[in-house]
Design a protein around this motif. Structure first.
Motif, short mmCIF file in Angstrom:
data_model
loop_
_atom_site.label_atom_id
_atom_site.label_comp_id
_atom_site.label_asym_id
_atom_site.label_seq_id
_atom_site.Cartn_x
_atom_site.Cartn_y
_atom_site.Cartn_z
N UNK A 120 33.29 85.73 67.21
CA UNK A 120 32.40 85.30 66.11
C UNK A 120 32.54 83.79 65.91
N UNK A 121 33.77 83.32 65.89
CA UNK A 121 34.01 81.88 65.68
C UNK A 121 33.44 81.06 66.84
N UNK A 122 33.72 81.53 68.04
CA UNK A 122 33.24 80.83 69.23
C UNK A 122 31.70 80.77 69.23
N UNK A 123 31.08 81.89 68.88
CA UNK A 123 29.61 81.93 68.85
C UNK A 123 29.06 80.97 67.80
N UNK A 124 29.71 80.93 66.65
CA UNK A 124 29.28 80.03 65.58
C UNK A 124 29.30 78.57 66.05
N UNK A 125 30.40 78.15 66.68
CA UNK A 125 30.48 76.75 67.12
C UNK A 125 29.50 76.46 68.26
N UNK A 126 29.24 77.47 69.06
CA UNK A 126 28.24 77.30 70.12
C UNK A 126 26.84 77.10 69.54
N UNK A 127 26.56 77.80 68.43
CA UNK A 127 25.28 77.61 67.73
C UNK A 127 25.18 76.17 67.22
N UNK A 128 26.24 75.70 66.59
CA UNK A 128 26.22 74.33 66.07
C UNK A 128 26.00 73.32 67.20
N UNK A 129 26.66 73.58 68.33
CA UNK A 129 26.54 72.67 69.48
C UNK A 129 25.09 72.59 69.96
N UNK A 130 24.40 73.72 69.89
CA UNK A 130 23.03 73.78 70.42
C UNK A 130 21.97 73.46 69.36
N UNK A 131 22.39 73.26 68.11
CA UNK A 131 21.39 73.28 67.03
C UNK A 131 20.37 72.14 67.07
N UNK A 132 20.72 71.01 67.68
CA UNK A 132 19.73 69.94 67.73
C UNK A 132 18.75 70.07 68.90
#
Lengths: 387, 387
Positions: free
Chosen positions: B136-148
């Motif tokens: 869950x944590x890993x997925x969350x940070x991956x979302x932030x990384x891709x958000x722009x």
């Protein structure tokens, strides 16, 4: 009024004047297509599909109806916009640009290219412009090069369950006749054979007599949303492309088969409750993924009128005439709008106007005038043969 | 019947049993979501949005309603499918797979990832599974990384006229509360501040009081199809996310502002002729490009019920109650289907069922049960305060 006269007069006194008056961008070139009910521009973005299609329409009118210099000028306006702003560094056509021609949506498919090629070819014929002719040929071969992977890097589906789409062979079957005069004869024959085979032997389902929108590479059916999808308007439009090819090949059997497919599709997709033809259907009757499935679209009905008038001209089959009358009555009483010009594009299932527009992102100066011209000519022949 | 009881009983005796009975794939794991009116499976493809959402729902029920082992098992079924089949080599989530988990549509956006992260977080809380918590944590940070650049190579628009979308800050404002217990406190605060600022200061237009679906990077409005687009359901849903944040921050002013925005949007998007809320609108009243713009969707109405019951619980504003009653009457009389269970998803403008389904490619076990739970709890509090 005779139908030939109705179509001719509507084309020349209603439809074409509407686009002449409202769509020309005198500032940056090209055409506005987002036009409200009265023709006012509500959005200035330019969609390459529609730039190509309108340039084709005015070139075709110049070539086939009258050597009207202002039509040639209008065609040139779109051709120049496409040449100057529509092409990316690889020779692919953008989907859309800003009013002044800055790329907005990239070349994620090859349909813009198909309509550009049609426009260039008709315009080259009208103007004698050799550069545009070369560009038409170059664009055609670029389409063929991309045809097995038309979306390129934008393709989102894996190859776990590959499907091929009907749009491409369907468009090719029309495009190749459009470019007949400027392509080598063997190329024309090859593409005709390919597209007739794909349309009539692969996408046409022998059992139901219907055209599937997507099939597996081996032609078999897949039980998935895309695999079950029917697009009645597409199937019917393709049948008049087949009849044009059949006339060229003097193939009466192909005419008979195409006519039967038209009837099959109409019987399947006619809305018994409210009238009109559905936009999308699921061949198993499951809920389609397209929320707009039950809407009544202008082009579906116009392509049906073209297909039916052509089929009636060529077969004199009374069943075809019965269907023609049914679609005629629905279309002319629901889409036509003589008060403000042009036809409405989108009706809800009940037949009421869904979008207050005469043009938009997908509706431009194409299906209405092309159908008016085609039906005019078919009824001219029909009326002549009756006299 | 009291509303708290209506929502509780519908959740536990109608909605959840429907999904328990019809959606579980005991052969390959995960959930079927393409279910017809009676719950029969009509398509077996698996959509990662909906796998995540259903796993979240059953984990949430286990955490908040009852420690029911079979609910935990159902949640695990989806979590395992997502872990085993939903993730590509970069840690991004596919859009869809075949029934047995072969990738079908690639990871072309980050919304699948958002719902997977929510599911993993709720399930980790329910099960104590540390591996899922880490995921869950890993997925969350991956979302932030891709958000722009959420669409990556699938992005078709150029940067000639950049817009940013409302969906992302909206989802983040909910996602960060969902992951509150497993993320560092400063990360939670940072993302809350970011999303509240984006939603209430950037996408909320001060002049009209409405939420725009897309704005320029500097927050200004663009006069284009996307720039003019309103998605009333999105705006209303985001307002209850804002109220959840406001409760956490004890920010009465934010509650009042969010409540007012709900009313603004409802007044703008209520269909005076047939009732119900429109799906899409153009802020200038031009024809939207979405052909489904006038349809009445289940989630729009359910999110409105949640937002209104929460706003009424927190403000006791009689104007809110009036709107609640109006949306309640429409929703329960049009979408609800006690005979076969669950709610219909898609109605036409007139309020008739458009698609004979209870689940599909976009509708799964999520908005209905989440709204039932949220409204149950809000009315429990409201009814208690009245006594």
């Amino acid at each position: 009024m005779k139908y030939s006269k109705l179509y001719k007069e509507t084309l020349l006194k209603d439809i074409i004047p509407f686009w002449e008056k409202h769509s020309i961008d005198n500032l940056y070139g090209g055409y506005f297509t987002c036009l409200d009910t009265k023709g006012n521009v509500y959005d200035t973005d330019k969609f390459m599909w529609l730039q190509g299609r309108q340039a084709w329409t005015f070139s075709m009118l110049y070539n086939k109806v009258k050597k009207n210099e202002s039509w040639l000028q209008i065609a040139k306006n779109g051709v120049d916009f496409l040449r100057n702003h529509g092409i990316d560094s690889r020779g692919n056509f953008y989907f859309s640009t800003t009013q002044d021609g800055k790329p907005l949506v990239k070349a994620y498919n090859i349909f813009s290219d198909c309509f550009a090629a049609m426009a260039f070819s008709q315009y080259a014929l009208a103007s004698g412009d050799e550069e545009v002719k070369e560009l038409a040929i170059k664009t055609y071969y670029n389409i063929l090069k991309r045809k097995d992977n038309p979306k390129g890097k934008y393709e989102k589906t894996t190859d776990a369950r590959p499907l091929k789409g009907f749009s491409l062979p369907m468009i090719l079957s029309n495009l190749v006749l459009e470019l007949e005069d400027i392509l080598p004869a063997d190329e024309v024959e090859k593409t005709i054979d390919f597209s007739v085979n794909e349309v009539m032997e692969v996408f046409l389902d022998k059992k139901s007599g219907l055209i599937y929108e997507n099939v597996r590479p081996d032609g078999s059916h897949e039980d998935s949303y895309n695999g079950r999808l029917l697009n009645p308007g597409h199937g019917i439009e393709a049948m008049w492309f087949m009849m044009d090819i059949a006339i060229r090949k003097d193939d009466q059997k192909l005419i008979e088969r195409a006519s039967q497919v038209i009837v099959n599709i109409l019987e399947y997709s006619w809305d018994e409750k409210y009238g009109g033809l559905y936009y999308f259907m699921d061949v198993k009757g499951y809920p389609p993924q397209q929320l707009e499935w039950d809407q009544k679209l202008w082009w579906v009905h116009l392509e049906s009128l073209v297909a039916l008038s052509k089929a009636y001209e060529l077969t004199k089959n009374p069943e075809i005439k019965k269907w023609y009358d049914k679609i005629h009555n629905y279309s002319w009483s629901h889409f036509s709008n003589p008060k403000n010009g042009e036809w409405f594009g989108y009706l809800n299932r009940q037949g009421e106007v869904l979008l207050n527009l005469k043009g938009g992102k997908w509706k431009g100066c194409f299906h209405v005038p092309r159908a008016m011209y085609q039906c005019w000519k078919s009824f001219e022949a029909i009326e002549k043969s009756i006299q």
